[in-house]
Design an enzyme around this catalytic site. Structure first.
Site, PDB file in Angstrom:
ATOM      1  N   GLU A  28       0.801  -1.289   0.136  1.00 59.03           N
ATOM      2  CA  GLU A  28       0.004  -0.021   0.026  1.00 59.03           C
ATOM      3  C   GLU A  28       0.882   1.364  -0.124  1.00 59.03           C
ATOM      4  O   GLU A  28       1.965   1.300   0.542  1.00 59.03           O
ATOM      5  CB  GLU A  28      -1.054  -0.094   1.101  1.00 59.03           C
ATOM      6  CG  GLU A  28      -0.201   0.127   2.488  1.00 59.03           C
ATOM      7  CD  GLU A  28      -0.995   0.938   3.500  1.00 59.03           C
ATOM      8  OE1 GLU A  28      -1.767   2.009   3.333  1.00 59.03           O
ATOM      9  OE2 GLU A  28      -1.178   0.018   4.760  1.00 59.03           O
ATOM     10  N   LYS A  79      -5.065  10.956   0.804  1.00 55.31           N
ATOM     11  CA  LYS A  79      -5.374   9.496   1.202  1.00 55.31           C
ATOM     12  C   LYS A  79      -6.479   8.867   0.929  1.00 55.31           C
ATOM     13  O   LYS A  79      -7.845   9.673   1.046  1.00 55.31           O
ATOM     14  CB  LYS A  79      -5.439   9.626   3.076  1.00 55.31           C
ATOM     15  CG  LYS A  79      -5.767   8.555   3.491  1.00 55.31           C
ATOM     16  CD  LYS A  79      -5.639   8.633   5.186  1.00 55.31           C
ATOM     17  CE  LYS A  79      -6.243   7.405   5.995  1.00 55.31           C
ATOM     18  NZ  LYS A  79      -6.316   7.638   7.217  1.00 55.31           N
ATOM     19  N   VAL A  84      -5.103   0.438   3.139  1.00 52.10           N
ATOM     20  CA  VAL A  84      -5.401  -0.863   3.104  1.00 52.10           C
ATOM     21  C   VAL A  84      -6.720  -1.331   2.253  1.00 52.10           C
ATOM     22  O   VAL A  84      -6.638  -2.143   1.529  1.00 52.10           O
ATOM     23  CB  VAL A  84      -5.687  -1.438   4.532  1.00 52.10           C
ATOM     24  CG1 VAL A  84      -6.008  -3.182   4.601  1.00 52.10           C
ATOM     25  CG2 VAL A  84      -4.064  -1.407   5.070  1.00 52.10           C
ATOM     26  N   SER A 108     -12.779   2.205  10.598  1.00 54.73           N
ATOM     27  CA  SER A 108     -11.942   2.263   9.205  1.00 54.73           C
ATOM     28  C   SER A 108     -12.804   1.340   8.100  1.00 54.73           C
ATOM     29  O   SER A 108     -13.126   0.404   8.722  1.00 54.73           O
ATOM     30  CB  SER A 108     -10.382   1.477   9.489  1.00 54.73           C
ATOM     31  OG  SER A 108      -9.864   1.601   8.035  1.00 54.73           O
ATOM     32  N   ALA A 109     -12.695   1.896   7.120  1.00 53.50           N
ATOM     33  CA  ALA A 109     -13.348   1.114   5.732  1.00 53.50           C
ATOM     34  C   ALA A 109     -12.585   0.032   5.525  1.00 53.50           C
ATOM     35  O   ALA A 109     -12.910  -0.980   4.683  1.00 53.50           O
ATOM     36  CB  ALA A 109     -13.255   2.109   4.535  1.00 53.50           C
ATOM     37  N   LYS A 159      -3.318  -1.239  15.270  1.00 54.71           N
ATOM     38  CA  LYS A 159      -2.440  -0.332  16.198  1.00 54.71           C
ATOM     39  C   LYS A 159      -3.300  -0.099  17.495  1.00 54.71           C
ATOM     40  O   LYS A 159      -4.365   0.087  17.593  1.00 54.71           O
ATOM     41  CB  LYS A 159      -2.130   0.955  15.562  1.00 54.71           C
ATOM     42  CG  LYS A 159      -0.865   0.660  14.900  1.00 54.71           C
ATOM     43  CD  LYS A 159      -0.480   2.287  14.298  1.00 54.71           C
ATOM     44  CE  LYS A 159      -1.437   2.686  13.183  1.00 54.71           C
ATOM     45  NZ  LYS A 159      -1.554   1.687  12.175  1.00 54.71           N
TER      46      LYS A 159
HETATM   47  N1  PSU Z   1      -1.313   1.320   9.854  1.00 55.17           N
HETATM   48  C1  PSU Z   1      -0.118   1.547   9.823  1.00 55.17           C
HETATM   49  N2  PSU Z   1       0.177   2.800   9.119  1.00 55.17           N
HETATM   50  C2  PSU Z   1      -0.649   3.448   8.401  1.00 55.17           C
HETATM   51  C3  PSU Z   1      -2.058   2.780   8.369  1.00 55.17           C
HETATM   52  C4  PSU Z   1      -2.301   1.883   8.959  1.00 55.17           C
HETATM   53  O1  PSU Z   1       0.722   1.023  10.337  1.00 55.17           O
HETATM   54  O2  PSU Z   1      -0.189   4.356   7.582  1.00 55.17           O
HETATM   55  C5  PSU Z   1      -2.904   3.555   7.174  1.00 55.17           C
HETATM   56  C6  PSU Z   1      -3.415   2.468   6.165  1.00 55.17           C
HETATM   57  O3  PSU Z   1      -3.498   2.937   4.999  1.00 55.17           O
HETATM   58  C7  PSU Z   1      -4.580   1.841   6.744  1.00 55.17           C
HETATM   59  C8  PSU Z   1      -5.154   3.613   7.064  1.00 55.17           C
HETATM   60  O4  PSU Z   1      -5.582   1.560   5.770  1.00 55.17           O
HETATM   61  O5  PSU Z   1      -4.235   3.782   7.891  1.00 55.17           O
HETATM   62  C9  PSU Z   1      -6.514   3.459   8.033  1.00 55.17           C
HETATM   63  O6  PSU Z   1      -7.105   4.541   8.205  1.00 55.17           O
HETATM   64  P1  PSU Z   1      -8.585   5.148   8.677  1.00 55.17           P
HETATM   65  O7  PSU Z   1      -8.350   4.609   9.993  1.00 55.17           O
HETATM   66  O8  PSU Z   1      -8.668   6.451   8.427  1.00 55.17           O
HETATM   67  O9  PSU Z   1      -9.515   4.285   7.959  1.00 55.17           O
HETATM   68 MN    MN Z   2     -11.773   6.720  10.309  1.00 53.63          MN
END
Ligand code: PSU
Ligand code: MN
Length: 304
Positions: free
Chosen positions: A26, A87, A107, A141-142, A160
């Site tokens: 990614e 993003k 992801v 997250s989606a 995380k």
């Molecule tokens: N986990 C990581 N580093 C990142 C991300 C996740 O260790 O940069 C990124 C990935 O691209 C993941 C996104 O899909 O954060 C999730 O963001 P959100 O919570 O806005 O869906």
């Molecule tokens: Mn979100």
């Protein structure tokens, strides 16, 4: 808009046509998860690790309104160096393509594009999940919904600790996403080798993952992804006391500064990198390297 919305790099297309191993990577973690300018070096090095393990790397991103499966060196540099790179989750792909802009894929969007191209394995750092205040913010997250309908193997170090890990595992269960621990029953928490949560299934080697992927495919009941949780060795994790202190500060700062929506994850990651004096960054890079290597081994096992 480009006449073809998706372009697959030549060597990636050739490998797929011959049934040879390919690993998707990614780009949001490069553009929004790691600090510039070292992020580019990590992106290049991770591709190299995939090649050394016998697979073709395909970093996914959107460039000038075209989704690219397998960015070349110049394109990787463009994604890594420009702060204005958006993003892009799954729902952002069509508007970004129509507006002819550049974007880094999460992801969710990477998995969707990779599976569409016929790629069976994808390596990332950590998947997105349920945020800690989701009960009031609905911030989930989606990545989760997309993985539920996208058949490929995703290698990650769990989710995380900035997230609600227990709730994320519950949602993965509800959504029917298979989760297996790689040589462990302890679900990893990204910076931490053990999140305190457990998984029901464990695999011991790449062939074990390939067998699950094959069973999933042969079952053909519309299953989604197989998430392979690959923990950092305990001596490489972020020291737990430091971790917990920095996390509390970060969540507080996010609330105070009213950070919301897709800015939350990059904000907290950046906070971690700064407040741990780089320790979380070292762990983050180690995770990406390890996952890329394991993903390549799995892709090789699947291709056999
Ligand atoms: N986990 C990581 N580093 C990142 C991300 C996740 O260790 O940069 C990124 C990935 O691209 C993941 C996104 O899909 O954060 C999730 O963001 P959100 O919570 O806005 O869906
Ligand atoms: Mn979100």
């Amino acid at each position: 808009m480009q006449d073809v919305p998706v372009r697959v790099r030549g060597d990636v297309a050739d490998a797929l046509a011959r049934g040879e191993p390919v690993v998707a990577l990614e780009s949001a973690l490069i553009a929004h998860g790691l600090p510039r300018p070292d992020n580019l070096q990590v992106a290049v090095e991770v591709e190299q690790l995939v090649r050394e393990a016998g697979a073709v790397p395909a970093t996914v991103g959107v460039l000038r309104g075209q989704a690219v499966i397998g960015l070349d060196a110049a394109e990787l540099g463009r994604i890594a160096s420009r702060p204005e790179v958006a993003k892009l989750s799954t729902r952002d792909l069509a508007p970004a393509i129509a507006a002819e802009c550049d974007g880094a894929t999460t992801v969710a969007s990477t998995a969707a594009l990779a599976a569409r191209a016929g790629i069976a394995v994808f390596a990332t750092g950590g998947i997105g999940g349920v945020h800690r205040e989701a009960a009031t913010t609905w911030d989930e997250s989606a990545d989760l919904a997309t993985l539920a309908r996208t058949p490929l193997v995703v290698v990650c170090a769990g989710v995380k600790s900035i997230l609600d890990i227990g709730a994320t595992l519950e949602r993965l269960e509800t959504l029917g996403v298979t989760v297996v621990g790689y040589r462990t029953r302890a679900f990893p928490g990204f910076y931490r080798s053990d999140s305190g949560e457990t998984v029901d299934w464990t695999v011991e080697d790449p062939a074990g993952v390939a067998a699950i992927a094959a069973a999933q495919r042969d079952l053909s009941i519309g299953s989604g992804a197989v998430v392979v949780a690959n923990p950092l060795p305990p001596d490489e994790q972020v020291e737990p006391m430091l971790h917990d202190r920095v996390l509390t500060q970060g969540l507080h700062a996010a609330r105070e500064q009213r950070i919301s929506g897709k800015a939350v994850t990059p904000f907290l990651l950046e906070h971690f990198h700064r407040a741990t004096g780089g320790a979380s960054l070292t762990a983050n890079v180690a995770i990406i390297r390890r996952n890329a290597r394991l993903a390549a081994e799995i892709a090789v096992a699947i291709a056999r």
